[in-house]
Design a protein around this motif. Structure first.
Motif, PDB file in Angstrom:
ATOM      1  N   VAL A 114       0.838  -1.205   0.000  1.00  0.00           N
ATOM      2  CA  VAL A 114       0.000   0.000   0.000  1.00  0.00           C
ATOM      3  C   VAL A 114       0.872   1.254   0.000  1.00  0.00           C
ATOM      4  O   VAL A 114       0.682   2.153  -0.815  1.00  0.00           O
ATOM      5  CB  VAL A 114      -0.967   0.016   1.212  1.00  0.00           C
ATOM      6  N   TYR A 115       1.810   1.317   0.928  1.00  0.00           N
ATOM      7  CA  TYR A 115       2.667   2.491   1.048  1.00  0.00           C
ATOM      8  C   TYR A 115       4.000   2.241   0.335  1.00  0.00           C
ATOM      9  O   TYR A 115       5.062   2.405   0.915  1.00  0.00           O
ATOM     10  CB  TYR A 115       2.909   2.830   2.514  1.00  0.00           C
ATOM     11  N   THR A 116       3.945   1.829  -0.916  1.00  0.00           N
ATOM     12  CA  THR A 116       5.166   1.540  -1.660  1.00  0.00           C
ATOM     13  C   THR A 116       6.029   2.790  -1.716  1.00  0.00           C
ATOM     14  O   THR A 116       5.520   3.899  -1.937  1.00  0.00           O
ATOM     15  CB  THR A 116       4.857   1.080  -3.101  1.00  0.00           C
ATOM     16  N   PRO A 117       7.329   2.638  -1.505  1.00  0.00           N
ATOM     17  CA  PRO A 117       8.209   3.810  -1.461  1.00  0.00           C
ATOM     18  C   PRO A 117       8.118   4.709  -2.684  1.00  0.00           C
ATOM     19  O   PRO A 117       8.122   5.924  -2.563  1.00  0.00           O
ATOM     20  CB  PRO A 117       9.602   3.194  -1.335  1.00  0.00           C
ATOM     21  N   LYS A 118       7.985   4.132  -3.858  1.00  0.00           N
ATOM     22  CA  LYS A 118       7.989   4.953  -5.069  1.00  0.00           C
ATOM     23  C   LYS A 118       6.713   5.776  -5.230  1.00  0.00           C
ATOM     24  O   LYS A 118       6.739   6.908  -5.689  1.00  0.00           O
ATOM     25  CB  LYS A 118       8.175   4.061  -6.297  1.00  0.00           C
ATOM     26  N   LYS A 119       5.590   5.198  -4.847  1.00  0.00           N
ATOM     27  CA  LYS A 119       4.311   5.859  -5.111  1.00  0.00           C
ATOM     28  C   LYS A 119       3.758   6.663  -3.938  1.00  0.00           C
ATOM     29  O   LYS A 119       3.018   7.612  -4.135  1.00  0.00           O
ATOM     30  CB  LYS A 119       3.271   4.811  -5.512  1.00  0.00           C
ATOM     31  N   SER A 120       4.096   6.279  -2.726  1.00  0.00           N
ATOM     32  CA  SER A 120       3.407   6.867  -1.576  1.00  0.00           C
ATOM     33  C   SER A 120       4.076   8.085  -0.970  1.00  0.00           C
ATOM     34  O   SER A 120       3.416   8.874  -0.300  1.00  0.00           O
ATOM     35  CB  SER A 120       3.241   5.815  -0.490  1.00  0.00           C
ATOM     36  N   LYS A 121       5.355   8.265  -1.195  1.00  0.00           N
ATOM     37  CA  LYS A 121       6.072   9.343  -0.505  1.00  0.00           C
ATOM     38  C   LYS A 121       5.440  10.710  -0.745  1.00  0.00           C
ATOM     39  O   LYS A 121       5.177  11.449   0.204  1.00  0.00           O
ATOM     40  CB  LYS A 121       7.540   9.351  -0.925  1.00  0.00           C
ATOM     41  N   SER A 122       5.175  11.034  -1.985  1.00  0.00           N
ATOM     42  CA  SER A 122       4.607  12.372  -2.262  1.00  0.00           C
ATOM     43  C   SER A 122       3.203  12.510  -1.687  1.00  0.00           C
ATOM     44  O   SER A 122       2.825  13.584  -1.214  1.00  0.00           O
ATOM     45  CB  SER A 122       4.605  12.662  -3.762  1.00  0.00           C
ATOM     46  N   ARG A 123       2.428  11.441  -1.701  1.00  0.00           N
ATOM     47  CA  ARG A 123       1.073  11.502  -1.144  1.00  0.00           C
ATOM     48  C   ARG A 123       1.113  11.699   0.366  1.00  0.00           C
ATOM     49  O   ARG A 123       0.352  12.517   0.914  1.00  0.00           O
ATOM     50  CB  ARG A 123       0.316  10.222  -1.498  1.00  0.00           C
ATOM     51  N   ILE A 124       1.998  10.991   1.044  1.00  0.00           N
ATOM     52  CA  ILE A 124       2.125  11.145   2.503  1.00  0.00           C
ATOM     53  C   ILE A 124       2.649  12.540   2.833  1.00  0.00           C
ATOM     54  O   ILE A 124       2.161  13.197   3.758  1.00  0.00           O
ATOM     55  CB  ILE A 124       3.042  10.050   3.089  1.00  0.00           C
ATOM     56  N   GLU A 125       3.645  12.998   2.081  1.00  0.00           N
ATOM     57  CA  GLU A 125       4.168  14.352   2.306  1.00  0.00           C
ATOM     58  C   GLU A 125       3.075  15.400   2.156  1.00  0.00           C
ATOM     59  O   GLU A 125       2.995  16.333   2.947  1.00  0.00           O
ATOM     60  CB  GLU A 125       5.308  14.659   1.332  1.00  0.00           C
ATOM     61  N   SER A 126       2.218  15.233   1.159  1.00  0.00           N
ATOM     62  CA  SER A 126       1.158  16.226   0.953  1.00  0.00           C
ATOM     63  C   SER A 126       0.163  16.222   2.111  1.00  0.00           C
ATOM     64  O   SER A 126      -0.356  17.281   2.484  1.00  0.00           O
ATOM     65  CB  SER A 126       0.441  15.984  -0.374  1.00  0.00           C
ATOM     66  N   ILE A 127      -0.091  15.063   2.693  1.00  0.00           N
ATOM     67  CA  ILE A 127      -1.002  14.987   3.845  1.00  0.00           C
ATOM     68  C   ILE A 127      -0.460  15.797   5.012  1.00  0.00           C
ATOM     69  O   ILE A 127      -1.174  16.587   5.635  1.00  0.00           O
ATOM     70  CB  ILE A 127      -1.247  13.521   4.264  1.00  0.00           C
ATOM     71  N   PHE A 128       0.838  15.633   5.309  1.00  0.00           N
ATOM     72  CA  PHE A 128       1.409  16.287   6.484  1.00  0.00           C
ATOM     73  C   PHE A 128       1.937  17.689   6.190  1.00  0.00           C
ATOM     74  O   PHE A 128       1.967  18.536   7.083  1.00  0.00           O
ATOM     75  CB  PHE A 128       2.486  15.409   7.114  1.00  0.00           C
ATOM     76  N   ASN A 129       2.337  17.961   4.964  1.00  0.00           N
ATOM     77  CA  ASN A 129       2.815  19.305   4.633  1.00  0.00           C
ATOM     78  C   ASN A 129       1.694  20.335   4.696  1.00  0.00           C
ATOM     79  O   ASN A 129       1.939  21.502   4.985  1.00  0.00           O
ATOM     80  CB  ASN A 129       3.493  19.330   3.266  1.00  0.00           C
ATOM     81  N   THR A 130       0.465  19.923   4.423  1.00  0.00           N
ATOM     82  CA  THR A 130      -0.655  20.859   4.553  1.00  0.00           C
ATOM     83  C   THR A 130      -0.844  21.288   6.006  1.00  0.00           C
ATOM     84  O   THR A 130      -1.439  22.326   6.272  1.00  0.00           O
ATOM     85  CB  THR A 130      -1.972  20.242   4.036  1.00  0.00           C
ATOM     86  N   LEU A 131      -0.321  20.499   6.927  1.00  0.00           N
ATOM     87  CA  LEU A 131      -0.384  20.850   8.350  1.00  0.00           C
ATOM     88  C   LEU A 131       0.792  21.725   8.774  1.00  0.00           C
ATOM     89  O   LEU A 131       0.800  22.256   9.881  1.00  0.00           O
ATOM     90  CB  LEU A 131      -0.369  19.581   9.215  1.00  0.00           C
ATOM     91  N   GLY A 132       1.800  21.804   7.928  1.00  0.00           N
ATOM     92  CA  GLY A 132       3.019  22.516   8.318  1.00  0.00           C
ATOM     93  C   GLY A 132       3.977  21.632   9.090  1.00  0.00           C
ATOM     94  O   GLY A 132       4.847  22.129   9.801  1.00  0.00           O
ATOM     95  N   VAL A 133       3.826  20.317   8.947  1.00  0.00           N
ATOM     96  CA  VAL A 133       4.691  19.357   9.640  1.00  0.00           C
ATOM     97  C   VAL A 133       5.725  18.826   8.656  1.00  0.00           C
ATOM     98  O   VAL A 133       5.385  18.391   7.559  1.00  0.00           O
ATOM     99  CB  VAL A 133       3.853  18.187  10.212  1.00  0.00           C
ATOM    100  N   THR A 134       6.983  18.882   9.038  1.00  0.00           N
ATOM    101  CA  THR A 134       8.056  18.354   8.196  1.00  0.00           C
ATOM    102  C   THR A 134       8.103  16.841   8.344  1.00  0.00           C
ATOM    103  O   THR A 134       8.041  16.321   9.456  1.00  0.00           O
ATOM    104  CB  THR A 134       9.404  18.961   8.619  1.00  0.00           C
TER     105      THR A 134
END
Length: 168
Positions: A114-134
Motif C-alpha cells: 500500500v505504502y510503496t516507497p515509489k508511489k506513496s512518498k509524495s502523497r504522505i508528504e502532501s497529507i502532512f505538509n498541509t499541516l506545516g509538519v516536516t
C-alpha cells in the motif's frame, strides 16, 4: 542489550522450567526470540544531546509513525483513510505554532504494497505538509518485519540525527 551475562538465578529458573534444554544460555541474546542480535543491522552512531542553552525557544518534537498497509490491495483505501484521520486529529489537537515544531518520522517496510516507497512518498508528504509538519522517511528491510522495538529505535535515532529533535 549488548552482550550481558544471564544472572545465575535465571539460569536455574530456566533449568527448572525447561528441563529438556541440554545447553543453558550464557548470554541474554541466547534467550531472546527471533533472529540473533548479531543478525540485526548495527549502526555506528554517535548521538549528541542538544545543548539546551543553544536550542531555540520552541523545542522540536518528533513523532515516530511506523505504518504498514494491509496485505490486501482492496483495503488500500482504508489504510489511506486511517492515515488521513491521524493527520486530521493532529490538526484538531495542535496549534499552527505547535505543528511548526513537529517533525514526523515515518517508517515504512520496503515491501509494503500500500505504502510503496515509489508511489506513496509524495502523497504522505502532501497529507502532512498541509499541516506545516516536516516529514522524514525511513524504509525498513524485511529483517525488521514484526520487530516494532527495532523500528521505534531506528526512528528515534533518525529523529535525533536528522532533525536534532529534543522530545520524542
Amino acid at each position: 542489550l549488548g552482550r550481558r551475562m544471564v544472572p545465575k538465578f535465571i539460569l536455574k529458573l530456566l533449568q527448572k522450567v525447561f528441563p529438556f534444554i541440554q545447553k543453558l544460555p550464557t548470554e541474554i541474546v541466547d534467550i531472546l526470540p527471533g533472529p540473533s542480535l548479531s543478525a540485526r543491522p548495527r549502526s555506528k552512531r554517535n548521538i549528541e544531546i542538544p545543548d539546551k542553552k543553544k536550542s531555540s525557544k520552541n523545542h522540536l518534537w518528533g513523532i515516530l509513525l511506523p505504518i504498514r498497509g494491509s496485505d490486501d490491495q482492496n483495503e488500500a483505501t482504508l489504510c489511506w483513510k486511517r492515515l488521513q484521520n491521524f493527520a486530521d486529529t493532529l490538526r484538531a489537537t495542535t496549534s499552527k505554532l505547535d505543528r511548526s515544531c513537529i517533525r514526523m518520522f515515518i517508517g515504512i517496510d520496503k515491501d509494503d504494497i500500500v505504502y510503496t516507497p515509489k508511489k506513496s512518498k509524495s502523497r504522505i508528504e502532501s497529507i502532512f505538509n498541509t499541516l506545516g509538519v516536516t516529514t522524514y522517511f525511513h524504509y525498513f528491510e524485511p529483517i525488521y518485519s514484526g520487530k516494532i522495538c527495532w523500528i521505534w529505535n531506528e526512528l528515534a535515532c533518525k529523529a535525533v540525527e536528522q532533525a536534532s529533535v529534543e522530545f520524542i
